[in-house]
Design an enzyme around this catalytic site. Structure first.
Site, PDB file in Angstrom:
ATOM      1  N   CYS A 141       0.840  -1.209   0.000  1.00  0.00           N
ATOM      2  CA  CYS A 141       0.000   0.000   0.000  1.00  0.00           C
ATOM      3  C   CYS A 141       0.878   1.265   0.000  1.00  0.00           C
ATOM      4  CB  CYS A 141      -0.968  -0.030   1.197  1.00  0.00           C
ATOM      5  SG  CYS A 141      -2.419   1.060   0.953  1.00  0.00           S
ATOM      6  N   ASP A 184      -3.514   1.638  10.124  1.00  0.00           N
ATOM      7  CA  ASP A 184      -4.773   2.378  10.241  1.00  0.00           C
ATOM      8  C   ASP A 184      -5.206   2.446  11.695  1.00  0.00           C
ATOM      9  OD1 ASP A 184      -5.010   1.364   7.170  1.00  0.00           O
ATOM     10  OD2 ASP A 184      -6.038   3.273   7.544  1.00  0.00           O
TER      11      ASP A 184
END
Lengths: 322, 322, 322, 322, 322, 322
Positions: free
Chosen positions: A134, A203
């Site tokens: 990512c 996250d």
């Protein structure tokens, strides 16, 4: 009354125009500042009610963003602290508190990023090949800092379906002069033996040290573990979600099916698109935070230790409920 | 002289117009039949030389296809067997051998597929959710047969980047009436706990029972192992590569970068695109073959046992060298 | 017409009056002998039909008993072999075949037990403590033989809820002079570090070398693996279930709830009582069989090799179907 | 002089009339209250000596009960604190201290149970099947709270030989309206794949985060780990045994043989009956405590952090020695 | 009467003047040849008795050498085969049999070594770093062949305490032009991540595919497994010990303490010096044999398949007993 | 100006005349004391500059010795603390500070050793066999204390190539009356099943709880883990390296090749001789420290908690930079 600018920011976060946990948190804190500045409230109680309404609206934009919630909580909390100290504080005084917190917040976020980059760069061995997944601004900061320090690193990046954030990663690193290789996500197992370190962002981090991050992260941690390659998450301590201490589990956001496949040819096919997965603490060598390199199972005590004066989370829960 | 039709088939295999280990092997055996029929050779030796030339050209189209090589070897070998029996065999007689072998081959391939479907369908528990990767005609046969038997299965399929063969899988199953879900490859770890069985095809199987299959297969086997979900490969015994017994390792074909990412925006970014990965025998519950369900470490002895009269591979090596 | 004595034996097996895979198989072969002796059939075809009817009835008494099925198959098959050799064979001749096979069967079963005892006893180190579960006559034979050889063994036995067959084990060993300790099943993890070997019997063995045995066996294998203690199953080759090669999975028999808990006080409580569990091949060091000590993944090839003339299982399937 | 009522309570604990760590601790604190109320001591030193004698007698009833010891220590310690503050405190004043601590203790224990129920219930996913072992009042509280919250849970409970406390569990849950299934202990491996969470109580927790609990717990944790099912222990922080920090190992209590098997038929058979086993920290996802969900390796720092003013354990050691 | 030359060879083997499984086996077969040539026996029965006496003496020199026993068995067995064919065979004819078998044996041993070198060299990837332990002539042959093929290999060798056979390895490879590194045994874990392959020889292989080899081998296999590095044993099929099929366990030879430490300063210190350890089959990727690359769990079936006419081991056991 | 005695001590440390982390740290603190006593500095600033120069020289003698650095830091820091309190402090007053810290240091080190011995001895079960590696004074203290307490322990010690420090271990324990066995390092896997506990010292401990210790330690931890044997490191908290929190990785010192092999016969052979290896936290049951038994992942929080007034490491970094 929530200001129009705040509503616009909420929309932008929802539409992914603003992306990445840090960018979202910064936008939200900024929005709270705007809300305060624009407020026409006459009475402190009115001002506070508006602020909380705005914070609620902002917090509701994304289900899995403790940094967003932690940052909003911090700003609102200082208004309460001020009121506790001085019950007669004026709206102007409260506006000043929000403005001061906003400025301080931005400074702290920058300082945290700088520390993470510094500590993380030191963790990467000379001449290492790094595997990442990512796109994470903390990881970018670490890798660029390692490159600046002349460590001669190379990076292999997964493309990260369905949104292909890996493309951003490879271009940003290439532009910084780092040799970079792009692979499909399912090839991570084929390249892990070429890597010396695996590193991703975060996250959210739970009380047990588990990592919530882009779907595929747990696979990378698993193959890294099997190959004896240390797996790190570079994350501000604000990614720690205090609510998980009290049994609240992070939501795994499920995004729109058409990010994965769309069109009539897929009629009758269910498409599932979870945005995150959970990497267990036992597969994580360490979190690289602004306060240092911390083993996942030690993070909870560390965070609580780092805020010794009062338990900010309990206060938050009490004030905001859930 | 290699026939033009044979050359055309070689081109089609190279261009992926003909895809999948079984389809390629069938096309190659058919091409050998065409070569034999079209041959204008006057002398048996001339006929054989042409046939070998055609087989060589066909075998060279794909680096990792033992089924292709095993199938070609079989056809050519019977010509030699005939010559050994009757040194005065005519070209016409040899053409008849090739034609007979071609017909027999197609029958056997169909029978093998039928058996695999039958055995595999029995292995799948009633009401099971099955996780699969890529598109495999043996897996399709197994799943459809299980569906026909009223097992009430559901299937989760990975999209399989970069070529997205998972799309073929979900459409084919949907059309057959099987409830099917599509996910990105990196979400396989998130859905494995919902699955009762994982099943894939095979490009090649080595002497140690390791599986060469579409990149990502080894990840699926790994997460399946961790979740206690049995992982199968449905494969004809022709997928077994006898050369691996003698130390020859299967090549991991690396395909064109632009399948993964293309365009000037990726200038300066290396792109790696391995087509396969290797799943170790220890992560494979069993191979489902036309002769039964076989544990990976027992496959070598089984294959040798299944051809007890002579060692066909030694004969092949001797005749064709390498 | 199935003889009354055969029906009585069927009832006894169902009621667990006859217990243990070997005892059941012996009773069934004996029942087939009775059926043959008592038969009043005039025509061979009639005789065969009755015999098959009896075999069917006997095979249906227990769902998870390959030894029962293999043994019945063997007896019936020799009648067919005889008919194939001599199409005009009389009923008397066929009766003689059944009688001969019955006698041979009993001799072979005894010889197999003797060999397993001998090989198994040698595998047990001098002065070893052995951990076992349930009651198995092959395990009893191995342990008693080791004791006779002066190995100075001690045995720890799990009580084996719900039927407490471990009580039979400890009494039988005590009577044989072996020092023995009884524990509850869930204490197996606490005593494994005191053991040098773990050994159990087998109800069935699958093509992949997995073991079907008394519920709790897979737990013992798991703790043994973690403690570095070799785990064996002592089993006749007849425990191998050939049907599992063709995808047929062994049934996990679920027995009556009241074996676990009964009475009105449990109204509204569901009780589940699976009789067996599955131990994966990877947790089994070896099977101790009448032909030697065999690694689980090699068993399939071994069994097929041991019967090289024809595939008895294929014949069985063909003749009896399923 | 230890009061007769205190001696009676000691006997009841020894005879298992009072069971479960929390119930025992409550009874002991209550006993200490009785001792204080009934005391005829004239001098404070006499009063204290009696109190310590009673605490010693109560602490000695069970070898593996840190909650008992921690609770007694707490009550006695406050008497010393009072004496340190006011050297001239009267017996009446000391009696008041004990009474106040007793009342506070009961309130705290209830509050802790309530928090554990709340946090634990949140950890259990909607519609989850939960596997548990033995009977634990904290686990009962968690499961009933999850049921109340409409989570639609189902519970599978092991019967827990030899004392079959699982029977209490299933009846209590059934009465609360929770769908519940009873299995024998050795079937836990067969049902773990049906479960989403495993949860047990705690008898003691060591400095390294290892769990001492009913024998069989370590097996459940092991199979849960292998199946990817999170394993929790719901435990008050009082279950943490501070002595383990200083190298003192918890005793594994061995209970009477006749709980497992009795009667002359077992003459010559040794019966072993350990009450607990040790589950290593690495198999425990988290402890659910009254202060939150805590990873096992972080518990030590957490407990020390939770009592920052002084080290209560050091004080205890000093005062009471060992 | 055992010839003096045979006795001398026995002494040399015992004194480690003749070392390595292959060298010992060759010396023993040669000794049997000498025994036959020197024999003054008049009657065949006398000749055979002497030959068996010599074989017994040679077999007894080393406890853990199946290659020695297998090789002697083979020579003796052919004398029996001859006698079975021709009961009137003369001593001269029997001498001729021994001489023929001796010559054939040497040829076969060389051919086997050549095949192992060839297959093993192919298994080693281009540019690989290879980690090895002790000194093995099969491993030397593999590595030199890989070097000759231009594979550009590098080798890391453990010194192999206490006899430091690793010194022979590094010198022999250096002389062959292979870049080589020497490390202490306990550093194998530190260098395994630099290696692509680990390869050792074999002293014995059991029926379950376990490897008996120089102490330290099992550690190398363990660290290789953890680092994802394939671990091979290069071994002639004669290293397979057929007796292990029948429960006989290989002895772990314990050698003299003074190889490890000697002198009066160690008075009162026990010194243990086991020569071998056991590497479990699950840690071995494959055996590289003269018949190909074979997974350990498949070796038993393979060996039995390779000698299909009769079971040579059974014959051996029958003839020679044990 | 660094005193000559200090320079001599630096040389002795470099030449390994002074060995072991504790001995080196003590020598360095003593050297600092000498430096202070011998100082002819007139001005405080001159005195401090000399002291820092001496500390730098001492710290530079060994690359992997946090105890050395932590101890030096502590002494120097108190001089700064004094200067902060009293800016006009005289050289004599500063000399007194150094002398007082030196005396206190020696007392603390002894007290720490005593506590570790006490806690560690308690952790060792009655009648245990203990496996150790290298020579560590903390381990010696633990083992002797366990022996004194009448625990009836036995010890197996690895010889620890290349410097054979295991010889010191076995002699020291033998002299203390402990039954002791010496083995080569690579036999640790063969003896681990005979052991109940494995225990080593520590050269350094990182923020993530990883252990830097004599090469071979990580192998011992690995085999202990596989055999279910708890693995401990007995270490003062001073072994914790605070710099690892900020990404600085411990250096693995590589010592002279001729410790392993020397002489012209090894020309052309590279010799590698790393002094340490890294044992991952997950393989360590606990650290036995002067403050108690601590799980590795909890150590970071614990250390920070143990020094709550100020962060001594931050101060150190600030003062001394890096």
């Amino acid at each position: 009354m929530v200001a129009d600018e705040v509503k616009a920011i909420c929309r932008d976060i929802r539409a992914l125009k603003i992306q990445g946990a840090r960018e979202i948190a910064k936008a939200a804190v900024q929005a709270l500042g705007i809300q305060a500045r624009k407020s026409k409230a006459k009475k402190p109680s009115e001002f506070v009610a508006e602020l909380i309404e705005a914070a609620d609206a902002l917090a509701a934009t994304r289900p899995t963003e403790p940094m967003l919630r932690n940052s909003l909580r911090n700003s609102v909390r200082h208004v309460f602290v001020q009121l506790r100290k001085n019950r007669a504080a004026s709206v102007a005084q409260l506006k000043a508190v929000v403005a001061r917190e906003e400025a301080g917040y931005f400074k702290n976020v920058e300082a945290a990023l700088h520390s993470i980059a510094e500590y993380g760069a030191k963790e990467i061995p000379q001449g290492a090949t790094v595997l990442t997944h990512c796109h994470s601004s903390t990881v970018m900061a670490v890798l660029k800092r390692a490159h600046e320090l002349g460590k001669g690193i190379e990076v292999i990046a997964c493309e990260t379906r369905p949104k292909l954030q890996g493309h951003i990663t490879v271009k940003e690193l290439r532009d910084a002069g780092v040799p970079v290789t792009l692979i499909v996500d399912s090839a991570m197992g084929s390249f892990i033996r070429d890597a010396h370190v695996a590193i991703v962002g975060a996250d959210a981090i739970s009380a047990t040290g588990d990592l919530y991050n882009k779907v595929g992260t747990s696979l990378l941690a698993l193959v890294a573990r099997r190959a004896g390659v240390p797996f790190y998450s570079a994350a501000e301590l604000h990614k720690f979600d205090p609510l998980t201490m009290w049994g609240v589990m992070e939501t795994i956001e499920e995004r729109a099916a058409d990010e994965v496949a769309s069109g009539s040819e897929f009629r009758g096919v269910e498409v599932r698109n979870p945005a995150f997965d959970i990497t267990p603490a036992e597969h994580i060598h360490a979190y690289i935070t602004e306060m240092g390199v911390i083993p996942p199972q030690g993070l909870l005590s560390f965070v609580r230790n780092a805020f010794p004066v009062e338990n900010p989370f309990a206060a938050f829960l009490e004030e905001r409920g859930r």
